[in-house]
Scaffold this motif. Structure first.
Motif, mmCIF file in Angstrom:
data_model
loop_
_atom_site.group_PDB
_atom_site.id
_atom_site.type_symbol
_atom_site.label_atom_id
_atom_site.label_comp_id
_atom_site.label_asym_id
_atom_site.label_seq_id
_atom_site.Cartn_x
_atom_site.Cartn_y
_atom_site.Cartn_z
ATOM 1 N N GLN A 21 -2.856 -7.166 8.146
ATOM 2 C CA GLN A 21 -2.477 -6.479 6.908
ATOM 3 C C GLN A 21 -1.261 -5.590 7.130
ATOM 4 O OE1 GLN A 21 -6.198 -4.592 5.959
ATOM 5 N NE2 GLN A 21 -7.009 -6.375 4.888
ATOM 6 N N TRP A 22 -1.207 -4.904 8.278
ATOM 7 C CA TRP A 22 -0.038 -4.081 8.573
ATOM 8 C C TRP A 22 1.212 -4.941 8.739
ATOM 9 C CZ3 TRP A 22 0.655 0.710 7.572
ATOM 10 C CH2 TRP A 22 -0.394 1.632 7.643
ATOM 11 N N ALA A 27 6.823 -7.121 3.905
ATOM 12 C CA ALA A 27 7.060 -8.114 2.852
ATOM 13 C C ALA A 27 6.644 -7.570 1.495
ATOM 14 C CB ALA A 27 6.307 -9.402 3.165
ATOM 15 N N ARG A 28 5.516 -6.830 1.462
ATOM 16 C CA ARG A 28 5.054 -6.278 0.179
ATOM 17 C C ARG A 28 5.984 -5.160 -0.295
ATOM 18 N NH1 ARG A 28 0.214 -7.347 2.869
ATOM 19 N NH2 ARG A 28 -0.078 -5.220 3.615
ATOM 20 N N MET A 84 -1.413 -1.765 0.822
ATOM 21 C CA MET A 84 -1.926 -1.637 2.183
ATOM 22 C C MET A 84 -2.509 -2.940 2.724
ATOM 23 S SD MET A 84 -3.781 2.108 2.240
ATOM 24 C CE MET A 84 -4.024 2.002 4.017
ATOM 25 N N THR A 85 -3.188 -3.702 1.844
ATOM 26 C CA THR A 85 -3.930 -4.872 2.335
ATOM 27 C C THR A 85 -3.434 -6.200 1.798
ATOM 28 O OG1 THR A 85 -5.558 -4.834 0.530
ATOM 29 C CG2 THR A 85 -5.990 -3.417 2.435
ATOM 30 N N GLY A 86 -2.703 -6.180 0.675
ATOM 31 C CA GLY A 86 -2.280 -7.432 0.057
ATOM 32 C C GLY A 86 -3.338 -8.029 -0.848
ATOM 33 N N GLU A 87 -4.474 -7.343 -1.013
ATOM 34 C CA GLU A 87 -5.551 -7.864 -1.854
ATOM 35 C C GLU A 87 -5.362 -7.439 -3.297
ATOM 36 O OE1 GLU A 87 -9.164 -6.488 -0.141
ATOM 37 O OE2 GLU A 87 -8.929 -7.643 1.714
ATOM 38 N N GLY A 88 -5.738 -8.327 -4.230
ATOM 39 C CA GLY A 88 -5.538 -8.033 -5.649
ATOM 40 C C GLY A 88 -4.106 -8.292 -6.055
ATOM 41 N N GLY A 93 -4.710 -5.232 -10.562
ATOM 42 C CA GLY A 93 -5.596 -6.206 -11.190
ATOM 43 C C GLY A 93 -6.253 -7.086 -10.142
ATOM 44 N N ALA A 94 -7.340 -7.724 -10.528
ATOM 45 C CA ALA A 94 -8.080 -8.548 -9.574
ATOM 46 C C ALA A 94 -7.345 -9.840 -9.244
ATOM 47 C CB ALA A 94 -9.465 -8.867 -10.144
#
Length: 236
Positions: A21-22, A27-28, A84-88, A93-94
């Motif tokens: 994730q780090w 990229a994010r 932080m994690t790239g999730e969602g 939003g989900a």
């Protein structure tokens, strides 16, 4: 090869996931900058950071602290979890889970084959799914052959999921549709068959695929090049 801590124990799956994730953070961050139309210098000024530190964060050289994530959230409305994690999604939003979307497509295909076609293998697979015995289904070659036959990969649907998740952040519906179209066009342009002879000789094609669209009093010619011709005003 896994990293081995000083005590000799293997790195846990949780530690590996955190490290991954780090690694995805730069990229994010660059995705946020692109969507917001900001430079690293612009964001650094908004957050009260030095441009040097911002550059190192964007390159993955340094890991930012909580103040950085809170600042990006406050300034740009970006989800801290996503950053932080790239999730969602970027705005929290989900989104659509690719694995769940694929499972839904397969479930539909199995049900259709069992009910509409009366396929005995599909009926047997439905029973195993209902009873939660998917381990038995995974080891059966007949079930694998069935899924290969009735649920061929659909790249366009996968692309739709990617575009949905990638452009859910856009608040303006007009800009959202424009960006979605641009992303779809870029996807297929990048995968167009290559004219190998033209690539070798440097020749260019004369066919640009222009399409004329009449909008009110104006005419628009769209293709690789974009031209707009206004109809002359009528004299009173």
């Amino acid at each position: 090869m896994r990293d081995i801590p000083p005590d000799g124990t293997a790195v846990s799956a949780t530690q590996e996931a955190c490290a991954e994730q780090w690694r995805g953070l730069p990229a994010r961050i660059n995705q946020v900058l692109s969507h917001a139309g900001l430079s690293q210098t612009d964001l650094a000024k908004q957050l009260g950071l030095s441009t040097g530190f911002m550059s190192e964060v964007a390159r993955g050289v340094k890991r930012p602290g909580p103040d950085f994530f809170m600042g990006v959230r406050h300034s740009l409305g970006v989800s801290i979890d996503w950053l932080m994690t790239g999730e969602g999604t970027m705005t929290g939003g989900a989104g659509i889970r690719q694995d769940l979307f694929l499972a839904i497509r397969l479930q539909i295909a199995v049900a259709k084959s069992a009910i509409n076609d009366g396929d005995p293998v599909a009926k047997a697979l439905m029973i195993l799914i209902r009873e939660g015995q998917l381990s038995a289904a995974a080891a059966d070659k007949d079930f694998s052959a069935l899924l290969e036959r009735i649920a061929l990969p659909d790249a366009d649907l996968d692309l739709a999921v990617e575009l949905y998740n990638g452009h859910l952040w856009t608040a303006d519906p007009v800009a959202q549709r424009r960006n979605l179209l641009a992303a779809a066009v870029a996807h297929f342009e990048a995968r167009r068959p290559i004219n190998k002879l033209a690539a070798v000789t440097g020749a260019s094609s004369n066919d640009h695929g222009h399409v004329q669209v009449n909008v009110g009093k104006g005419q628009r010619v769209a293709g690789r090049d974009y031209l707009e011709h206004r109809a002359p005003r009528s004299k009173k």
